[in-house]
Design an enzyme around this catalytic site. Structure first.
Site, PDB file in Angstrom:
ATOM      1  N   GLY A  34      12.162 -11.873  -3.326  1.00 44.27           N
ATOM      2  CA  GLY A  34      10.746 -11.583  -3.171  1.00 44.27           C
ATOM      3  C   GLY A  34      10.269 -10.707  -4.311  1.00 44.27           C
ATOM      4  O   GLY A  34      11.065 -10.097  -5.027  1.00 44.27           O
ATOM      5  N   CYS A  35       8.959 -10.637  -4.471  1.00 43.91           N
ATOM      6  CA  CYS A  35       8.402  -9.860  -5.580  1.00 43.91           C
ATOM      7  C   CYS A  35       8.710  -8.378  -5.413  1.00 43.91           C
ATOM      8  O   CYS A  35       9.168  -7.717  -6.349  1.00 43.91           O
ATOM      9  CB  CYS A  35       6.910 -10.105  -5.709  1.00 43.91           C
ATOM     10  SG  CYS A  35       5.980  -9.977  -4.170  1.00 43.91           S
ATOM     11  N   TYR A  36       8.468  -7.848  -4.221  1.00 37.66           N
ATOM     12  CA  TYR A  36       8.750  -6.434  -3.989  1.00 37.66           C
ATOM     13  C   TYR A  36      10.233  -6.115  -4.200  1.00 37.66           C
ATOM     14  O   TYR A  36      10.576  -5.153  -4.890  1.00 37.66           O
ATOM     15  CB  TYR A  36       8.316  -6.024  -2.585  1.00 37.66           C
ATOM     16  CG  TYR A  36       6.833  -5.890  -2.358  1.00 37.66           C
ATOM     17  CD1 TYR A  36       6.056  -5.003  -3.103  1.00 37.66           C
ATOM     18  CD2 TYR A  36       6.199  -6.632  -1.365  1.00 37.66           C
ATOM     19  CE1 TYR A  36       4.689  -4.863  -2.861  1.00 37.66           C
ATOM     20  CE2 TYR A  36       4.829  -6.492  -1.118  1.00 37.66           C
ATOM     21  CZ  TYR A  36       4.081  -5.605  -1.862  1.00 37.66           C
ATOM     22  OH  TYR A  36       2.739  -5.462  -1.623  1.00 37.66           O
ATOM     23  N   GLU A  96       2.589  -5.523  -9.614  1.00 42.53           N
ATOM     24  CA  GLU A  96       3.320  -4.884  -8.542  1.00 42.53           C
ATOM     25  C   GLU A  96       3.807  -3.556  -9.115  1.00 42.53           C
ATOM     26  O   GLU A  96       4.331  -3.515 -10.224  1.00 42.53           O
ATOM     27  CB  GLU A  96       4.518  -5.747  -8.167  1.00 42.53           C
ATOM     28  CG  GLU A  96       5.000  -5.414  -6.825  1.00 42.53           C
ATOM     29  CD  GLU A  96       5.336  -6.698  -6.112  1.00 42.53           C
ATOM     30  OE1 GLU A  96       4.449  -7.264  -5.452  1.00 42.53           O
ATOM     31  OE2 GLU A  96       6.468  -7.136  -6.257  1.00 42.53           O
TER      32      GLU A  96
END
Lengths: 374, 374, 374, 374
Positions: free
Chosen positions: D177-179, D270
């Site tokens: 995932g991006c996070y 992010e």
């Protein structure tokens, strides 16, 4: 050819135009950046001025006067200096490179530069200094006499799709302003084809804030710009004479336009809604047909199908220009909508496109990237 | 008078127009909100739908069919329902309130409402349903016959500064669309004074995203709107016939306008750049003089001095309209720039302004707040 | 009482804090603005500096040295001057107003002011100059000795909900910084109730750009801020000692906090996500109960129900503070989220709230407006 | 090798992840897109769904069930389908490609796909379906049993810099995932080196809105997001177990983290501010040294010098991750700040980076572009 590295210098690398030039140049397979100048930020690494470009291999920023023209053997210079200062520097470069012009050298600092240049250098100028063909018009709009009238004569107006052949042979290309680029790509073919008249052309233009540059001004603070919009430089923007100059050429007689720019809370993007009068018997569909045919083989200019509305985000980050044509509710009128990224096709991208032409490279080299959305 | 609380109901309180109506009404010293409806969100507290209004004392949202008209004794209803559904509900309210109209009742649900209403209720409608005076024009632009033609006849077009006297006596006020408000305030006095012609009026309009409402559409996602802009509904926006209707009245003959709206990445704000032709011998300064005089005593319409450019952020959150006049580079032409907050003067604020008139209150009551910037 | 106009002056009216003070003060029924100063913009009308406030009745901006203290008979001064310059001016005002303090006057320009003041003036200071109770801490963080140590002793820290009684009697109120306001309203009651420990308190704060002021800095240009975010002043922001001072008082012993501010692309809004350690046997629900009870009767501080997440847009433009409490996945820990509008509760709104207390007015006077969304 | 075109398919091309995958893939010298699917938008040209990609040569969008697996001979599939639906499709692809797995086929539609596949296909999955190694954890967080447990066993977690060797040999890569990408790149080397403890790791994360996808939801409208911010999915975001899984592996024992995401009004980006406890005797400088050494030869992970603060705009549009380390005012603690473009390094870019590894290409192929600022 495709492997050859052309040594280039960038004058004025600390503004947004300079940054985007470096962003694009660094992926260009035939460009090697030999120097990059920045007035107040001389001595700094590019990473200090533009951290997003920090990992690129670009020499530290230097002052213009510290360029050692004698030893660097650059073949091309991109000049992104402020308006008016560009003239003197370009004068030095071109006179130094072309000894037949040396006698005409007057300006002092140009002299210094010229004396140390060896070999020929081509100049792609992104400032407004060589855009206006008529020296009186220049003086009127810029409030001073031109410093290099002999160079203005040899400068080619760098609207690539219109002046491609001249650009190929040019030593000095004056890249158009961002607003004129979108307006002229839309209107010149229509005037050429005589499908619109030259009367009452209204260009309602909207620009992102990067067009205002990186200098610290209260009016460009986030808080002053976000969540609102406004017109500016009404009836007095310096891109107006540039637009009028080129449209008058296309029309074959002098015309005036209404050019009204607005500042919109976005970083990039230029969006022009252009209101025109149709020639007798002509329809909006005819206008679209003219533009579609004119740009059929162009890699960067896209005339969209009937019904589709261009949006500035469809071209963001790319060298594309997107054009749509629409009927007006008022009979005998039509609208053209054109959009570009002001920093790319409106500035750095078109500069590289011209560079490619000037050096015999495929025109799209280094400019193939797709727009970035969202 | 200043202490009297007028009992009002709000139909359609879950959209942005409804929210701003509540925001303003809650500081209005003479308004007591008796009910607020929301179709899909019936049963919820206002705090669940609009947390920013959570601390205000407003009854829970209910469905329209659950209003107990018999017992509530409201004197006014603000109707912020979607276009087309507004007609039926307003029909019920007005017929119920005015027994002389009951015989004409046809629509079924209107009947239900009407039968239970006691006493007179005035309606301030924020939808488009009663704006178009000509029923054929309505049918053409909205694709259906009008459901309450007898009410269309008694509806007053609620552009306060222009129709103040009629509004004072009205039972049904059709508040103008946001775009027409700014355009008409700018143009009606100029046509009245015959200082501009009715030819080729071009209204290049830019709006914030709240004008698109709160319904979940892909095209209005943050990611689709931020960092870009585009035109929409070109030559087909339903505010065009509304503008043309009122301008034709002012001109004394039928005219068509070019009205081209654009979506700009900001929440609030409407900005219209209007291009006009001057009557013979008239200058832009004359236009400014006409508008300045016309609005000299108006509390909300401000004609700015020569040279000052309106910005949408100067009116944000307020009921103000700011207007500037500018010369065009093309002889015989001029530009008017007008800006409002689309949710206030363009919608809820003007509705309250009309409410004040209809109930004999000082016109600025509840609308005194200064714009919010930044 | 409700009709009495209290004559006030505003020092530093050309920044965003000053503008919001004027926006709020102009709807305050008991405030009459007698003068407003602006250093570099002295002589201008407010309309020239803040066109959105142009229609308000405020005297033209003047320079501080041109205030004729002798004749104006102000009762209160709001001081929104830059940090450090505030001290000298406040010194002059308070010493002039209170002759028992004149002997201690040292600073020259303060002397000038003091000699001409007649009658008592109360000062609401929005700068940081009187917030730090310990003069050594002040010197350490601000790099200079305090110019008015005798006034620091009488200054009351203006966190209204915590120091209400002291504020009522104060002559000099030092309004808290925007970040401390949200952090302290969240944490002081929890430390008071001993439901959290003083260990490892982490305040991850996010602010809109108006907090950075209106001075023209490259880093605050729209283009530098929009479409991105970043932390700043890490472990070195001057609000840290202010937070630590007040939390240490509540805890009864000295503590250090992690306070990390971030700049977010929005105009207004402050959002703090605070990570804390629970005392033995305590749960997140207990924390919520403590805060809910503590603020049950407060008009501006709203502790939201379990499950609801505060958003900065829910308080925009209002004097509200919204607080939520959340469980952490890590046992023995919890999170508090607090949000305010940095220019209102974080600055001008709280200043007026304190003004109301100091003059015996209902605390909410002039601060009743609902948040503006969208 | 550099000229070979690898035939790939893209499943789920109508979301933002799909669009960015296509944007990047189209400039990748070794990728030929053979098909692209879109559920509800099947049959449309890419230009209709993403006008900004309209000029790229990509086949029209089709429905998954219309892929003719038998004839297309793709070598790789990028799967950007919604969570949960990914499993079934990947199952069909991999079982079809690897006949030794066919016996285990259960799911019906997977069977259909499998039976028609000829030759080996590698899958780069961008969904969450194969990220959680423990099937019970999967069931707990996703509320259902896993549909392809046998494939979960062979899936490699695609955090390139950490699992490079496994990815090279993998048939199925589950891109993080991006996070988690930004958090794990920051923390794994620090836990590996034992310079931080596993206690009380707090990850305060901020994301642009593109992370929420393109589906039309009220909460993601421009008007709901612009000019404000908020936390969401507090203590319940599905990226938490993914982060905990990988950090627990690095630590050698199970740990829990505080992971708190916030939505910020920007399209991309992010930004994670991570609060950690230092091991005894360790300083923030030691942490920076560990990370600097660990990533010295990495083309995309950049540990910045002491004092420089990462900003999300420095990596926008690129596959870069920028990491900074900072001292905390609280002794024994430190902060790490990491930023990526959520659609590139956090999704499509990392997927292509993994693709490059899986096919023996230079890892940076197609990912060389510089960030775009402003």
């Amino acid at each position: 050819m495709t492997d050859r590295k052309i040594r280039v210098g960038i004058l004025g690398a600390s503004g947004y135009t300079g940054a985007d030039l470096i962003r694009l140049a660094c992926r260009h397979p035939n460009i090697e950046i030999v120097f990059a100048t920045a007035d107040r930020k001389a001595g700094k690494a590019l990473a200090d001025v533009f951290p997003h470009l920090g990992r690129l291999k670009v020499p530290n920023l230097i002052a213009i006067e510290d360029i050692e023209w004698g030893g660097i053997e650059v073949e091309a210079v991109f000049c992104a200096l402020p308006h008016a200062t560009s003239q003197k520097v370009v004068k030095g470069i071109l006179h130094g490179a072309d000894h037949s012009l040396v006698d005409e050298l007057i300006v002092e600092d140009a002299d210094d530069i010229a004396s140390s240049i060896k070999g020929k250098i081509k100049v792609i100028d992104l400032s407004a200094d060589f855009r206006l063909r008529d020296l009186e018009t220049y003086a009127e709009w810029y409030g001073k006499e031109h410093d290099a009238p002999e160079l203005q004569k040899i400068a080619v107006y760098g609207l690539t799709e219109i002046y491609r052949d001249e650009i190929k042979k040019a030593d000095l290309v004056a890249c158009p302003g961002c607003y004129p680029t979108a307006a002229l790509l839309s209107l010149i073919p229509l005037l050429d084809a005589k499908v619109i008249t030259g009367e009452d052309i209204i260009i309602d233009a909207k620009s992102g804030v990067s067009g205002a540059g990186r200098s610290a001004k209260e009016q460009n603070l986030f808080t002053e710009v976000a969540e609102g919009m406004h017109a500016y430089a009404i009836a007095s923007h310096r891109h107006a004479p540039e637009i009028e100059q080129e449209l008058s050429r296309a029309l074959g007689q002098s015309l005036l336009v209404n050019f009204t720019p607005h500042l919109v809370p976005m970083n990039r993007g230029e969006y022009e809604t252009i209101y025109v009068k149709l020639s007798d018997g002509v329809t909006a569909d005819d206008l679209r047909a003219v533009l579609t045919e004119r740009y059929a083989d162009e890699p960067f200019v896209h005339v969209v199908e009937k019904g589709m509305v261009p949006a500035s985000r469809y071209v963001r980050g790319s060298n594309d220009c997107m054009i749509g044509v629409f009927e007006d509710r008022i009979p005998g009128r039509a609208m053209i909508i054109a959009t570009i990224d002001n920093l790319v096709k409106g500035s750095s991208g078109q500069a590289i496109q011209n560079f490619n032409l000037m050096f015999g490279l495929p025109e799209t080299t280094g400019l193939e990237q797709a727009p970035m959305f969202p």
